[in-house]
Design a protein around this motif. Structure first.
Motif, PDB file in Angstrom:
ATOM      1  N   LEU A 135     -93.719 -68.135  26.593  1.00 48.34           N
ATOM      2  CA  LEU A 135     -94.758 -68.203  27.612  1.00 48.34           C
ATOM      3  C   LEU A 135     -94.081 -68.081  28.983  1.00 48.34           C
ATOM      4  O   LEU A 135     -93.318 -68.952  29.392  1.00 48.34           O
ATOM      5  CB  LEU A 135     -95.521 -69.529  27.501  1.00 48.34           C
ATOM      6  CG  LEU A 135     -96.845 -69.666  28.255  1.00 48.34           C
ATOM      7  CD1 LEU A 135     -97.633 -70.852  27.713  1.00 48.34           C
ATOM      8  CD2 LEU A 135     -96.642 -69.854  29.751  1.00 48.34           C
TER       9      LEU A 135
ATOM     10  N   ARG B  55     -98.955 -67.389  33.802  1.00 51.20           N
ATOM     11  CA  ARG B  55    -100.373 -67.655  33.612  1.00 51.20           C
ATOM     12  C   ARG B  55    -101.167 -66.543  34.279  1.00 51.20           C
ATOM     13  O   ARG B  55    -100.784 -66.041  35.328  1.00 51.20           O
ATOM     14  CB  ARG B  55    -100.753 -69.010  34.237  1.00 51.20           C
ATOM     15  CG  ARG B  55    -100.204 -70.203  33.481  1.00 51.20           C
ATOM     16  CD  ARG B  55    -101.039 -70.513  32.244  1.00 51.20           C
ATOM     17  NE  ARG B  55    -100.491 -71.633  31.471  1.00 51.20           N
ATOM     18  CZ  ARG B  55    -101.165 -72.261  30.513  1.00 51.20           C
ATOM     19  NH1 ARG B  55    -102.397 -71.877  30.216  1.00 51.20           N
ATOM     20  NH2 ARG B  55    -100.617 -73.244  29.851  1.00 51.20           N
TER      21      ARG B  55
ATOM     22  N   ARG C 112    -104.729 -67.956  31.659  1.00 48.56           N
ATOM     23  CA  ARG C 112    -104.404 -67.903  30.249  1.00 48.56           C
ATOM     24  C   ARG C 112    -102.898 -67.728  30.067  1.00 48.56           C
ATOM     25  O   ARG C 112    -102.233 -67.089  30.896  1.00 48.56           O
ATOM     26  CB  ARG C 112    -105.152 -66.741  29.585  1.00 48.56           C
ATOM     27  CG  ARG C 112    -106.645 -66.947  29.501  1.00 48.56           C
ATOM     28  CD  ARG C 112    -107.355 -65.664  29.107  1.00 48.56           C
ATOM     29  NE  ARG C 112    -106.988 -65.203  27.778  1.00 48.56           N
ATOM     30  CZ  ARG C 112    -107.611 -65.554  26.658  1.00 48.56           C
ATOM     31  NH1 ARG C 112    -108.634 -66.391  26.712  1.00 48.56           N
ATOM     32  NH2 ARG C 112    -107.223 -65.076  25.485  1.00 48.56           N
ATOM     33  N   PRO C 113    -102.319 -68.267  29.000  1.00 49.37           N
ATOM     34  CA  PRO C 113    -100.886 -68.061  28.740  1.00 49.37           C
ATOM     35  C   PRO C 113    -100.591 -66.580  28.528  1.00 49.37           C
ATOM     36  O   PRO C 113    -101.332 -65.870  27.851  1.00 49.37           O
ATOM     37  CB  PRO C 113    -100.642 -68.860  27.460  1.00 49.37           C
ATOM     38  CG  PRO C 113    -101.779 -69.830  27.374  1.00 49.37           C
ATOM     39  CD  PRO C 113    -102.949 -69.143  27.989  1.00 49.37           C
ATOM     40  N   ARG C 114     -99.499 -66.114  29.128  1.00 50.42           N
ATOM     41  CA  ARG C 114     -99.117 -64.721  28.963  1.00 50.42           C
ATOM     42  C   ARG C 114     -97.626 -64.622  28.700  1.00 50.42           C
ATOM     43  O   ARG C 114     -96.834 -65.412  29.231  1.00 50.42           O
ATOM     44  CB  ARG C 114     -99.460 -63.911  30.228  1.00 50.42           C
ATOM     45  CG  ARG C 114    -100.965 -63.782  30.490  1.00 50.42           C
ATOM     46  CD  ARG C 114    -101.568 -62.653  29.668  1.00 50.42           C
ATOM     47  NE  ARG C 114    -103.020 -62.666  29.678  1.00 50.42           N
ATOM     48  CZ  ARG C 114    -103.783 -62.134  30.641  1.00 50.42           C
ATOM     49  NH1 ARG C 114    -103.209 -61.579  31.673  1.00 50.42           N
ATOM     50  NH2 ARG C 114    -105.084 -62.166  30.530  1.00 50.42           N
TER      51      ARG C 114
ATOM     52  N   SER D 234    -106.085 -74.074  33.796  1.00 48.43           N
ATOM     53  CA  SER D 234    -106.516 -73.413  32.566  1.00 48.43           C
ATOM     54  C   SER D 234    -107.911 -73.863  32.138  1.00 48.43           C
ATOM     55  O   SER D 234    -108.512 -73.251  31.248  1.00 48.43           O
ATOM     56  CB  SER D 234    -105.519 -73.685  31.435  1.00 48.43           C
ATOM     57  OG  SER D 234    -105.440 -75.067  31.150  1.00 48.43           O
TER      58      SER D 234
ATOM     59  N   ASP E 217    -110.513 -71.138  32.024  1.00 47.76           N
ATOM     60  CA  ASP E 217    -110.639 -70.317  30.825  1.00 47.76           C
ATOM     61  C   ASP E 217    -111.564 -70.965  29.814  1.00 47.76           C
ATOM     62  O   ASP E 217    -112.331 -70.283  29.130  1.00 47.76           O
ATOM     63  CB  ASP E 217    -109.249 -70.098  30.226  1.00 47.76           C
ATOM     64  CG  ASP E 217    -109.282 -69.214  28.995  1.00 47.76           C
ATOM     65  OD1 ASP E 217    -110.041 -68.228  29.002  1.00 47.76           O
ATOM     66  OD2 ASP E 217    -108.561 -69.513  28.027  1.00 47.76           O
TER      67      ASP E 217
ATOM     68  N   LEU F 143    -102.897 -62.320  24.027  1.00 47.88           N
ATOM     69  CA  LEU F 143    -102.184 -63.502  23.553  1.00 47.88           C
ATOM     70  C   LEU F 143    -100.666 -63.293  23.608  1.00 47.88           C
ATOM     71  O   LEU F 143    -100.171 -62.166  23.471  1.00 47.88           O
ATOM     72  CB  LEU F 143    -102.601 -63.831  22.111  1.00 47.88           C
ATOM     73  CG  LEU F 143    -104.045 -64.299  21.919  1.00 47.88           C
ATOM     74  CD1 LEU F 143    -104.391 -64.344  20.432  1.00 47.88           C
ATOM     75  CD2 LEU F 143    -104.251 -65.674  22.549  1.00 47.88           C
TER      76      LEU F 143
ATOM     77  N   LYS G 225    -102.951 -72.391  21.276  1.00 45.72           N
ATOM     78  CA  LYS G 225    -102.283 -72.664  22.548  1.00 45.72           C
ATOM     79  C   LYS G 225    -101.798 -71.378  23.212  1.00 45.72           C
ATOM     80  O   LYS G 225    -100.723 -71.314  23.795  1.00 45.72           O
ATOM     81  CB  LYS G 225    -101.108 -73.631  22.353  1.00 45.72           C
ATOM     82  CG  LYS G 225    -101.528 -75.023  21.908  1.00 45.72           C
ATOM     83  CD  LYS G 225    -100.339 -75.955  21.805  1.00 45.72           C
ATOM     84  CE  LYS G 225    -100.784 -77.353  21.406  1.00 45.72           C
ATOM     85  NZ  LYS G 225     -99.642 -78.299  21.308  1.00 45.72           N
ATOM     86  N   GLY G 226    -102.626 -70.344  23.086  1.00 41.36           N
ATOM     87  CA  GLY G 226    -102.343 -69.096  23.767  1.00 41.36           C
ATOM     88  C   GLY G 226    -101.383 -68.182  23.070  1.00 41.36           C
ATOM     89  O   GLY G 226    -101.082 -67.090  23.574  1.00 41.36           O
TER      90      GLY G 226
END
Length: 630
Positions: free
Chosen positions: A46, A49, A55-57, A107, A110, A258, A325-326
């Motif tokens: 991760l 964001r 969102r996690p990227r 977050s 989201d 994701l 969790k993303g």
């Protein structure tokens, strides 16, 4: 994630360990690593964001073209760590978060804010009551953006150099190298520019290799500014060859953002260049030969390929990735779920045509291959290799793939700006059916990737929603820079040549203190100012005015032209006479002064101040181009 055994062609020097910190914790890497590859090898997937929904990227392209790996390094925001080399002592932090990357309080947008933050929500929901707009504006400005500019920016010096080239080749792939070698055989003055640092080590006889470097755009007159570290090189080239190749295209499906969903090129670079194993169980979803390309990289890394889905033009399965969790945990295709921690997706390859479009080329949609192709390339510019559209036969993917019933996550057409397919559909429903208008309303293609990973997909989506074909939808205008650059580079120290009058050395010998007057060095005083003033009043003073601007304005319309620029009359002047004139702007403000002498019926000699010569010359040329005087 783990480090692989030594790979053929890897860039690592495993005998040299480099240590840096990530959020205060030490990380070990090898020389040749990037910060992104080192973090990935240590298990940190991760990296950022997302812009709107936080969102996690994680790594998407591993090429420095998207926003997924943007972090703050040594206080400098928005560094793409997948291309930033590691260095001892570097301090790396996450950005665009409240808290930490793993636990970002923002977050919640989201999870809960979706219904309240549709596309353009701030245009509709924050205009009343008007007295609260200052509060809304302050909140939006604080919440928007990515990295934060430090209050005390670490000192970095940016410079500008002006250079010339007979031929400038942009792109160091096979086609670019062949073009450079061909032009070098005809003479010197060939320069090759490429983003990859390893290109600098290549040797081509008669070719200057410039890497890592990036062409920012192509302007008229063969002007190509090139970003080269903290140096901007302003090249003037007699001929420009564009060999920028192609860009991987993502697929649009629920969960396509994701962490663990990557393009084939990202897997190739992680494995081949940095010996990083990006996952354990992989699902490949691709069109045409891209599936084989992805499989080859996965097999080289010893990753288990649990499923391969080959997409064709006639097949549009239900498709969705699910995560926890993303991070991707499974993929469901036509109701069948496969557990995995890596998804390699590809919608084909798109010619990287932006530089050609900036130079004036037209861009047309090729429906057979589903790509935008540059045509009508202007004189002085040429294209070679796959950027011309030579991408081979490839299936055209669907504009977007739907989720299985009751499943799926958000479906993004633009991961940089968090623009979902729902946003695009809503924009069309609200009347923004022109792609140029919809671009500004939704911000699709306006993010750090500059449309590399969302332009073609957005065109297909607009075509679906409006009932038009992709060619009728058209393409948005490509604007420089080709890739985002720092503000400091654009504001670098420009070339400021010094002009000296013929009496300059006499002034210096007489003890003059010299000051700048535009580009000129002029004497200010010779030491005793009071004595100088007295000498001028009581005896004689001599002033060196050779630094004044001198312009020759001639032609049948010269008198009428000057009378429109100055509030004075010059048509009634006799040859040999001189008149003082004040030059004003089109708003009536004084911008310069000087004299206008009539040398003949159609010839005038105009003087300006020393500092205003260039501005006045530009002012004259501008208005003559508009008025069209002879």
């Amino acid at each position: 994630m783990s480090r692989l055994p030594v790979q053929p062609g890897e860039l690592l020097d495993r005998g040299t360990v480099v240590r840096f910190s990530f959020q205060g914790k030490p990380v070990e890497a090898f020389a040749g690593d990037t910060i992104g590859s080192a973090l990935y090898a240590s298990g940190r997937t991760l990296l950022s964001r997302s812009f709107k929904y936080h969102r996690p990227r994680g790594i998407l392209c591993c090429k420095g073209h998207c926003a997924n790996c943007m972090m703050t390094v040594d206080g400098i925001p928005n560094i793409r760590v997948c291309e930033m080399p590691v260095r001892d002592g570097a301090a790396v932090e996450g950005q665009n978060v409240i808290g930490s990357l793993d636990r970002d309080l923002f977050s919640v947008v989201d999870k809960l804010g979706g219904p309240f933050t549709p596309v353009g929500f701030y245009y509709r929901t924050m205009i009343r009551p008007r007295r609260l707009w200052p509060l809304y504006e302050k909140f939006l400005r604080n919440a928007a953006g990515l990295g934060k500019v430090p209050e005390h920016d670490p000192h970095r010096r940016y410079d500008v150099e002006h250079r010339e080239a007979r031929v400038l080749v942009v792109g160091g792939g096979r086609a670019g190298r062949e073009a450079a070698a061909k032009h070098a055989a005809d003479g010197s003055g060939v320069v090759l520019v490429d983003e990859l640092p390893e290109v600098a080590a290549l040797e081509l006889p008669g070719v200057e290799m410039l890497a890592p470097a990036r062409a920012m755009g192509i302007w008229e007159g063969g002007l190509v500014p090139v970003e080269h570290g903290n140096l901007m090189l302003r090249y003037r080239a007699e001929h420009v060859v564009v060999a920028t190749g192609t860009v991987d295209q993502p697929l649009v499906f629920p969960g396509n953002d994701l962490v663990g969903v990557m393009l084939p090129g990202a897997v190739e670079r992680l494995v081949e260049r940095y010996a990083v194993k990006p996952g354990e169980r992989a699902v490949v979803i691709a069109v045409g030969g891209e599936a084989e390309r992805a499989q080859a990289a996965l097999e080289q890394a010893g990753i288990e390929i649990v499923s391969t889905v080959r997409l064709t033009a006639g097949r549009a399965p239900t498709l969705a990735a699910d995560g926890r969790k993303g991070r991707v945990r499974s993929v469901t295709v036509d109701g069948r779920t496969t557990d995995c921690d890596l998804v390699v997706m590809s919608g084909g390859r798109q010619p990287a045509y932006s530089l050609l479009a900036m130079a004036g080329a037209k861009v047309e949609y090729d429906a057979a291959r589903g790509v935008l192709v540059p045509t009508a390339i202007p004189d002085g510019i040429s294209a070679t290799g796959s950027v011309t559209g030579a991408v081979g036969e490839q299936a055209v993917p669907a504009a977007a793939y739907s989720a299985y019933e009751g499943g799926g996550d958000k479906c993004f057409v633009c991961v940089c700006e968090d623009v979902s397919t729902k946003d695009v559909k809503r924009a069309v429903a609200e009347g923004f059916d022109s792609i140029e208008l919809a671009k500004r309303y939704t911000t699709v293609t306006m993010g750090p990737c500059q449309g590399r990973y969302c332009h073609v997909q957005s065109i297909r989506l607009y075509a679906n929603e409006t009932g038009a074909d992709e060619a009728a939808v058209g393409a948005t205008t490509a604007r420089p820079p080709w890739a985002p650059v720092s503000m400091g580079l654009l504001a670098g120290r420009h070339l400021e040549p010094i002009k000296r009058s013929s009496l300059h050395h006499r002034h210096a010998e007489s003890g003059a203190s010299l000051i700048w007057a535009g580009q000129w060095k002029r004497p200010y005083a010779y030491g005793d100012v009071e004595r100088e003033v007295r000498a001028v009043h009581e005896d004689l003073g001599v002033i060196d005015v050779s630094t004044l601007g001198k312009l020759l304005v001639q032609g049948p319309d010269a008198a009428e032209f000057l009378e429109r620029l100055y509030p004075n009359r010059f048509g009634d002047m006799k040859p040999g006479r001189i008149r003082y004139g004040v030059l004003t702007t089109d708003g009536g403000r004084i911008m310069d002064d000087g004299t206008v002498a009539r040398l003949g019926e159609t010839s005038f000699y105009v003087t300006t101040t020393s500092t205003g010569a260039d501005a006045v010359n530009g002012w004259f040329e501008w208005w003559n181009a508009i008025w069209g005087y002879d």
